[in-house]
Design an enzyme around this catalytic site. Sequence first.
Site, short mmCIF file in Angstrom:
data_model
loop_
_atom_site.label_atom_id
_atom_site.label_comp_id
_atom_site.label_asym_id
_atom_site.label_seq_id
_atom_site.Cartn_x
_atom_site.Cartn_y
_atom_site.Cartn_z
N GLU A 120 24.25 24.29 27.71
CA GLU A 120 24.89 23.32 28.59
C GLU A 120 26.36 23.34 28.22
O GLU A 120 26.76 22.91 27.14
CB GLU A 120 24.30 21.92 28.35
CG GLU A 120 24.94 20.84 29.19
CD GLU A 120 24.52 19.42 28.77
OE1 GLU A 120 23.86 19.26 27.71
OE2 GLU A 120 24.87 18.47 29.48
N ASP A 154 30.17 9.86 27.09
CA ASP A 154 30.03 10.54 25.81
C ASP A 154 30.45 9.69 24.62
O ASP A 154 31.30 8.82 24.73
CB ASP A 154 30.87 11.83 25.83
CG ASP A 154 30.20 12.91 26.67
OD1 ASP A 154 29.07 13.29 26.32
OD2 ASP A 154 30.79 13.33 27.69
#
Lengths: 261, 418
Positions: A49, A60
């Site tokens: 990914e 994140d």
Amino acid sequence: MSQLATFIEEKRQNKPILSMTHVVYGYPSVEESLSWMERLMQEGVDFIEVQFPFSDPVADGPSIVAACHKALEQKLDVETCLSQLGKLAKNFPESRIVLMSYLNPMYRFGLDKLAKRAAEENILGLILPDLPIEQSATYQAACKANGIDPVWLVTPVTPPDRLAMLASQASGFLYCVARSGVTGHSVHEGKAKQTSLDDYLAQIKQHANAPMGVGFGLRERDQIEQLIGKADIAILGSALLDAYNQGGQEAGIKLIKDLFQ
Amino acid sequence: MQSENGFYGQYGGSYIPEILYSSQQQILHAFEEAKNDPEFLAELNKQWQQFSGRPTPLTFCANLTEHFGGAQIYLKREDLNHSGAHKMNNVIGQGLLVKRMGKKRVIAETGAGQHGIATALVAARLGLECTIYMGAKDIERQYPNVFWMKQLGATVVPVTTGAQTLRDALDEALRDWSSSHEESHYLIGTSCGCAPFPEMVAYFQSVIGNEVREQSVAQFGQFPDRLYACVGGGSNACGLFLPFLDDKEVEMIGVEAGGKGLELGEHSIRLSHNLGQPGIAQGFATMFLQDNAGQLQETHSIAAGLDYVGVSPIIAHLAETGRIKMTYAMDDDVIAACTLLLKKEGIIPALESSHALAGAFKDAPNLPKDSKIVINLSGRGDKDIFNVAKAVEDETFPQFLTDYLASYPTTQNKGDKA
Ligand SMILES: Cc1ncc(COP(=O)(O)O)c(C=O)c1O
């Protein structure tokens, strides 16, 4: 069936669970990130990914945020990234690349162009965590026209009817977020509510025809073992980045072996 | 202004990670219900009056009017709100909504610290836990506000990622919210963010314009000819402008921060001069300062509260349709406007609000003598004492700071004396 789902199904014939490893493109440099991806593929990870950095990655945690900001000290370019990934994809036909980013840099690049170029470079899936399915008509059409899969996320707090809707729309694979919060170890982690992963995955399975990938907070072998039989892909993000930051590629590879072999 | 499914033309919307979907929906429904509930509205009005001191006056400035020899100048005195800024209007509204939703904690981000203080005050009053995210650089620039937030019982978290300013604080607040949404409300301080925040914040701030409508008619028998407001995120501007949207004869001017110059990184001009580009980040679509690759850029303003990379989708839309005119004021002009108000009217304006003053002062001499303009004085300037002292090059201030520091019982000084 989609190319991505077919690939997963075939690979799953011989493996109880597939590995998806996360790499920030351009961290700590473009060259080093490409070398790291190449190494991961040599070691036989099933998926990479690749995160194309954005200045404001709100889904994140600190490890990935720091890596994205560091990567952005260089001028990064989506087109260059795609063609470099294309080369890797060609050299390692046993693995697949999925591109993850946030909406704004991809929107600037052009969502139509993104789908087209990604498909040309043999990237089979796209993950945009800040694009809700309700606003995605153009993007979905572009993906469909180019035969690649938009990957949707579901979470432990997605309401049941919405979960059913998202799961039934999934084609390549469905990204099942394992817990509330952002990726990785985070100062906010203590606040996140833990859910029973088994119940949650079973509930998703009722609605999903597509394969299921599980990520967010995975860092121990126990966690991976617990997913076997309940999911198809285990996604390793911040834990791998943390290992890499501490001991470079070797430490990263050791973690993958500890978790998956 | 009502959105269409969260959109104002091409701006707005709700671009949030899936994890926040149900919390966002909860706020949407709670707000819809609350604004149609007479009991909620009565409580809101009561808190506005009894806690914040509303209505705030509309003050005629005779000396300034004479000085410029043009339009008659009035100030809407949002500086007289409790905590010294318009931020209080919204925080009281959202605070009451938090109680209604049964949550026990609020998260906020703050640039200048005005929204942080307002949030900490209301959290203390309503018995809510409170965490404030603030860029480490802003903490340095606005320490007195940080001090008060802490005294009020809030936890102030310095954000050290990125440029360490408001935008980074906003990202960090969103991350906290992603983890804690079940018991926490993200109390956004301006009319930005995912739906329904732009609309909700604008709704709570509209008390400004609603009062101006009544006050102007009562004081000078008509609506103002022109309205001026500074535009950071855009909440005080929305608050003043929106109630007049349908009154076509009323002109509206939003003033952005020109900072030190028009190079990227030197200013916070998103709408005037075509410096921003359409983008989608931090939960919504608007005009952002960004490079060609879609990476958000650093901003600058002498006023920390205007130093934001995006802007309200409502303002972006109204600027696009031409209903409001956007302009900007440079740091130097802002200081000049601030000083002029001090000397002529005995009022200490916030540097943010001084942008609106600067924009209006440029036009005032050229307007007819019978025209009336209202400038939103969004906040008072006490918090800016250090920055203004520096900007006007006050000679005695550094000496004061040195002497004060020497008298301060730090461990180091204690050690020296021992
Ligand atoms: C006094 C004052 N005015 C204006 C602003 C700008 O915000 P907005 O554009 O949302 O009114 C701020 C923000 O902190 C402020 O403190």
